[in-house]
Design a protein around this motif. Structure first.
Motif, PDB file in Angstrom:
ATOM      1  N   TYR A 339      -5.927 -34.382  40.520  1.00 16.90           N
ATOM      2  CA  TYR A 339      -5.265 -33.024  40.783  1.00 16.90           C
ATOM      3  C   TYR A 339      -5.016 -32.405  39.694  1.00 16.90           C
ATOM      4  N   GLY A 340      -4.381 -33.122  38.728  1.00 16.31           N
ATOM      5  CA  GLY A 340      -3.891 -32.613  37.357  1.00 16.31           C
ATOM      6  C   GLY A 340      -5.295 -31.870  36.814  1.00 16.31           C
ATOM      7  N   VAL A 341      -6.244 -32.571  36.705  1.00 15.16           N
ATOM      8  CA  VAL A 341      -7.373 -31.788  35.979  1.00 15.16           C
ATOM      9  C   VAL A 341      -7.946 -30.572  36.886  1.00 15.16           C
ATOM     10  N   LEU A 342      -8.013 -30.722  38.166  1.00 12.92           N
ATOM     11  CA  LEU A 342      -8.310 -29.563  39.008  1.00 12.92           C
ATOM     12  C   LEU A 342      -7.189 -28.649  38.999  1.00 12.92           C
ATOM     13  N   THR A 343      -6.007 -28.791  38.792  1.00 12.45           N
ATOM     14  CA  THR A 343      -4.991 -27.788  38.495  1.00 12.45           C
ATOM     15  C   THR A 343      -5.225 -26.950  37.108  1.00 12.45           C
ATOM     16  N   PHE A 344      -5.572 -27.887  36.204  1.00 12.60           N
ATOM     17  CA  PHE A 344      -6.120 -27.133  34.964  1.00 12.60           C
ATOM     18  C   PHE A 344      -7.379 -26.474  35.027  1.00 12.60           C
ATOM     19  N   VAL A 345      -8.323 -26.625  35.747  1.00 15.46           N
ATOM     20  CA  VAL A 345      -9.603 -25.887  35.759  1.00 15.46           C
ATOM     21  C   VAL A 345      -9.205 -24.760  36.712  1.00 15.46           C
ATOM     22  N   VAL A 346      -8.414 -24.987  37.676  1.00 20.71           N
ATOM     23  CA  VAL A 346      -8.255 -23.699  38.534  1.00 20.71           C
ATOM     24  C   VAL A 346      -7.538 -22.792  37.763  1.00 20.71           C
ATOM     25  N   SER A 347      -6.594 -22.927  36.909  1.00 23.98           N
ATOM     26  CA  SER A 347      -5.852 -22.140  36.221  1.00 23.98           C
ATOM     27  C   SER A 347      -6.707 -21.429  35.251  1.00 23.98           C
ATOM     28  N   ILE A 348      -7.790 -21.980  34.444  1.00 28.26           N
ATOM     29  CA  ILE A 348      -8.768 -21.342  33.754  1.00 28.26           C
ATOM     30  C   ILE A 348      -9.718 -20.430  34.543  1.00 28.26           C
ATOM     31  N   LEU A 349      -9.957 -20.872  35.635  1.00 27.28           N
ATOM     32  CA  LEU A 349     -10.800 -20.263  36.557  1.00 27.28           C
ATOM     33  C   LEU A 349     -10.132 -18.926  36.975  1.00 27.28           C
ATOM     34  N   VAL A 350      -8.935 -19.098  37.516  1.00 24.72           N
ATOM     35  CA  VAL A 350      -8.251 -17.750  37.879  1.00 24.72           C
ATOM     36  C   VAL A 350      -8.028 -16.764  36.976  1.00 24.72           C
ATOM     37  N   ALA A 351      -7.523 -17.290  35.763  1.00 24.84           N
ATOM     38  CA  ALA A 351      -7.284 -16.516  34.735  1.00 24.84           C
ATOM     39  C   ALA A 351      -8.643 -15.627  34.209  1.00 24.84           C
ATOM     40  N   TYR A 352      -9.785 -16.438  34.348  1.00 22.34           N
ATOM     41  CA  TYR A 352     -10.902 -15.599  33.881  1.00 22.34           C
ATOM     42  C   TYR A 352     -11.469 -14.717  34.831  1.00 22.34           C
ATOM     43  N   LEU A 353     -11.524 -15.062  35.955  1.00 22.30           N
ATOM     44  CA  LEU A 353     -11.768 -13.986  37.078  1.00 22.30           C
ATOM     45  C   LEU A 353     -10.813 -12.887  37.265  1.00 22.30           C
ATOM     46  N   SER A 354      -9.410 -13.233  36.887  1.00 24.80           N
ATOM     47  CA  SER A 354      -8.484 -12.105  37.121  1.00 24.80           C
ATOM     48  C   SER A 354      -8.861 -11.072  35.823  1.00 24.80           C
ATOM     49  N   VAL A 355      -9.093 -11.586  34.669  1.00 24.84           N
ATOM     50  CA  VAL A 355      -9.245 -10.567  33.688  1.00 24.84           C
ATOM     51  C   VAL A 355     -10.345  -9.620  33.570  1.00 24.84           C
ATOM     52  N   LYS A 356     -11.414 -10.556  34.336  1.00 25.07           N
ATOM     53  CA  LYS A 356     -12.883  -9.615  34.225  1.00 25.07           C
ATOM     54  C   LYS A 356     -12.846  -8.999  35.394  1.00 25.07           C
ATOM     55  N   PHE A 357     -12.385  -9.105  36.627  1.00 20.62           N
ATOM     56  CA  PHE A 357     -12.544  -8.408  37.746  1.00 20.62           C
ATOM     57  C   PHE A 357     -11.206  -7.534  38.186  1.00 20.62           C
ATOM     58  N   TYR A 358     -10.379  -7.643  37.523  1.00 21.65           N
ATOM     59  CA  TYR A 358      -8.962  -7.029  37.835  1.00 21.65           C
ATOM     60  C   TYR A 358      -8.357  -6.423  36.650  1.00 21.65           C
ATOM     61  N   ASP A 359      -7.828  -7.451  35.719  1.00 17.90           N
ATOM     62  CA  ASP A 359      -7.242  -6.795  34.573  1.00 17.90           C
ATOM     63  C   ASP A 359      -7.897  -5.581  33.780  1.00 17.90           C
ATOM     64  N   GLU A 360      -9.069  -5.987  33.099  1.00 21.27           N
ATOM     65  CA  GLU A 360      -9.719  -5.264  32.296  1.00 21.27           C
ATOM     66  C   GLU A 360     -10.160  -3.890  33.280  1.00 21.27           C
ATOM     67  N   PRO A 361     -10.801  -3.765  34.235  1.00 17.99           N
ATOM     68  CA  PRO A 361     -10.942  -2.567  34.934  1.00 17.99           C
ATOM     69  C   PRO A 361      -9.655  -1.987  35.399  1.00 17.99           C
ATOM     70  N   LEU A 362      -8.656  -2.397  35.704  1.00 23.69           N
ATOM     71  CA  LEU A 362      -7.241  -1.648  36.066  1.00 23.69           C
ATOM     72  C   LEU A 362      -6.613  -1.104  34.752  1.00 23.69           C
ATOM     73  N   ARG A 363      -6.860  -1.892  33.535  1.00 24.07           N
ATOM     74  CA  ARG A 363      -6.273  -1.182  32.438  1.00 24.07           C
ATOM     75  C   ARG A 363      -7.276  -0.169  31.781  1.00 24.07           C
ATOM     76  N   LYS A 364      -8.541   0.131  32.115  1.00 24.65           N
ATOM     77  CA  LYS A 364      -9.394   0.822  31.526  1.00 24.65           C
ATOM     78  C   LYS A 364      -9.040   2.105  32.463  1.00 24.65           C
ATOM     79  N   TRP A 365      -8.803   1.954  33.818  1.00 24.69           N
ATOM     80  CA  TRP A 365      -8.544   3.097  34.484  1.00 24.69           C
ATOM     81  C   TRP A 365      -7.081   3.724  34.142  1.00 24.69           C
TER      82      TRP A 365
END
Length: 373
Positions: A339-365
């Protein structure tokens, strides 16, 4: 240091990512040390916050010191809001969405009795970065952002930006040096006199914790600002590797001095005063020539802020699991590792998806909508 070219410090982006990744690992392992933090693996991981403050002072000074003849206060704060607020909102949403998945009656005393409407209210307040007191403490940990604990560092970042824009940018270097010296004195006093033997603290909306937060902010931010003004550019080979190793060493070093708290406290003060500015200096004077290393540094930089501001919802869940299922009977350690490894991986994945599909487009707009140039 010449600021005419608006140089992008790719190594510093990577170093911010290295520190953020270590913070995630620190918080995962912290679940096993709630009753004895002196045994914590990656024992000084919380000092990454102080590194972020040094880095913030350096970047703000480098990016904005020479722009005030063309930029208004409103323009400065708009840029800071565009940079930070999208992920603040995302962090609050994730914290609210996972809130009831963090159930642990003994660990989170207020969770079970908290109604959904109260979670929504705290989430909406969290969007604005307005801190909350005990009347909205939906978890029971006394956090000023109870759905997303690390938000407290952004609260102090905004204080630093306000002080910079209104006062610090106008001060001559000698005054900043005097203020940094005074701030260093307060930092040393805090670190060697604290009952815990650490500088850790600043996340609660009470006078003592606010004092700790301001002390942790003051010297790092001022030292970074001064470094941006005084640093003479040079070229340091392998600075990304050297900085990364140095960062990992100072954050993972076991607690020093045993029960003699001031020894550990003094170590932390010296790291903040000398080592973190050195790491920023190394990173600002290096260059990544290997294309794979450059892409890796960019990836770390891209996810650094998103992972820091979104990962703690998953830490709450993981800590509840460890507290409920592992520590009482000292069992399920294998499952806890998975579960610890899964938490680590999920944290990275959520961060990457957030920045690419939410944060960068919203900041650009937002930039197109709010900034004319």
């Amino acid at each position: 240091m010449s600021q005419s070219t608006n140089k992008h410090f790719e190594i510093l982006d990577g170093m911010r990512g290295v520190a953020a990744i270590i913070v995630v690992a620190f918080h995962i392992l912290e679940a096993f040390a709630l009753g004895d933090r002196k045994s914590q693996i990656i024992n000084h991981g919380y000092l990454a916050v102080d590194f972020f403050f040094v880095l913030s002072g350096f970047v703000i000074g480098y990016a904005y010191d020479n722009r005030w003849d063309k930029m208004t206060l409103g323009g400065f704060f708009k840029r800071r809001i565009i940079r930070l607020q999208p992920m603040v909102i995302m962090g609050s949403i994730i914290g609210a969405a996972t809130f009831y998945l963090q159930a642990s009656p003994e660990l989170y005393a207020n969770l079970a009795s908290t109604e959904v409407k109260d979670v929504i209210i705290v989430m909406l307040i969290g969007f604005t970065m307005i801190p909350v007191g005990r009347s909205f403490d939906v978890r029971g940990w006394g956090e000023m952002y109870p759905l997303n604990g690390p938000g407290w560092t952004l609260f102090f970042e905004y204080i630093a930006y306000t002080l910079y824009a209104l006062i610090l940018r106008r001060l001559p270097n000698i005054i900043l040096m005097i203020l940094a010296g005074i701030a260093a004195g307060f930092l040393i006093h805090l670190s060697v006199t604290a009952d815990t033997g650490t500088v850790a603290g600043g996340w609660s909306l009470d006078p003592e914790q606010l004092k700790v937060g301001m002390i942790r902010l003051s010297y790092p931010f001022l030292s970074g600002l001064l470094l941006s003004r005084f640093m003479k550019r040079t070229h340091i080979k392998h600075s990304f590797l050297i900085s990364s190793i140095l960062m990992a060493l100072v954050l993972s070093l076991p607690r020093l001095g045993g029960d003699t708290n001031w020894i550990n406290g003094l170590y932390e003060a010296l790291v903040i005063i000398f080592i973190f500015p050195l790491i920023v200096y190394l990173g600002a004077n290096g260059e990544i020539k290997n294309e794979k290393a450059r892409k890796f540094a960019k990836f770390l930089g891209d996810i650094s802020y998103p992972i820091y501001i979104t990962h703690y919802a998953f830490i709450y869940m993981y800590t509840a699991f460890v507290f409920n299922e592992v520590l009482p009977e000292k069992q399920n350690y294998g499952l806890a590792a998975v579960y610890g490894v899964l938490t680590f991986v999920v944290s990275i994945l959520v961060a990457y998806l957030s920045v690419k599909f939410y944060d960068e487009p919203l900041r650009k707009w937002w930039s197109k909508k709010w900034l004319k140039s």
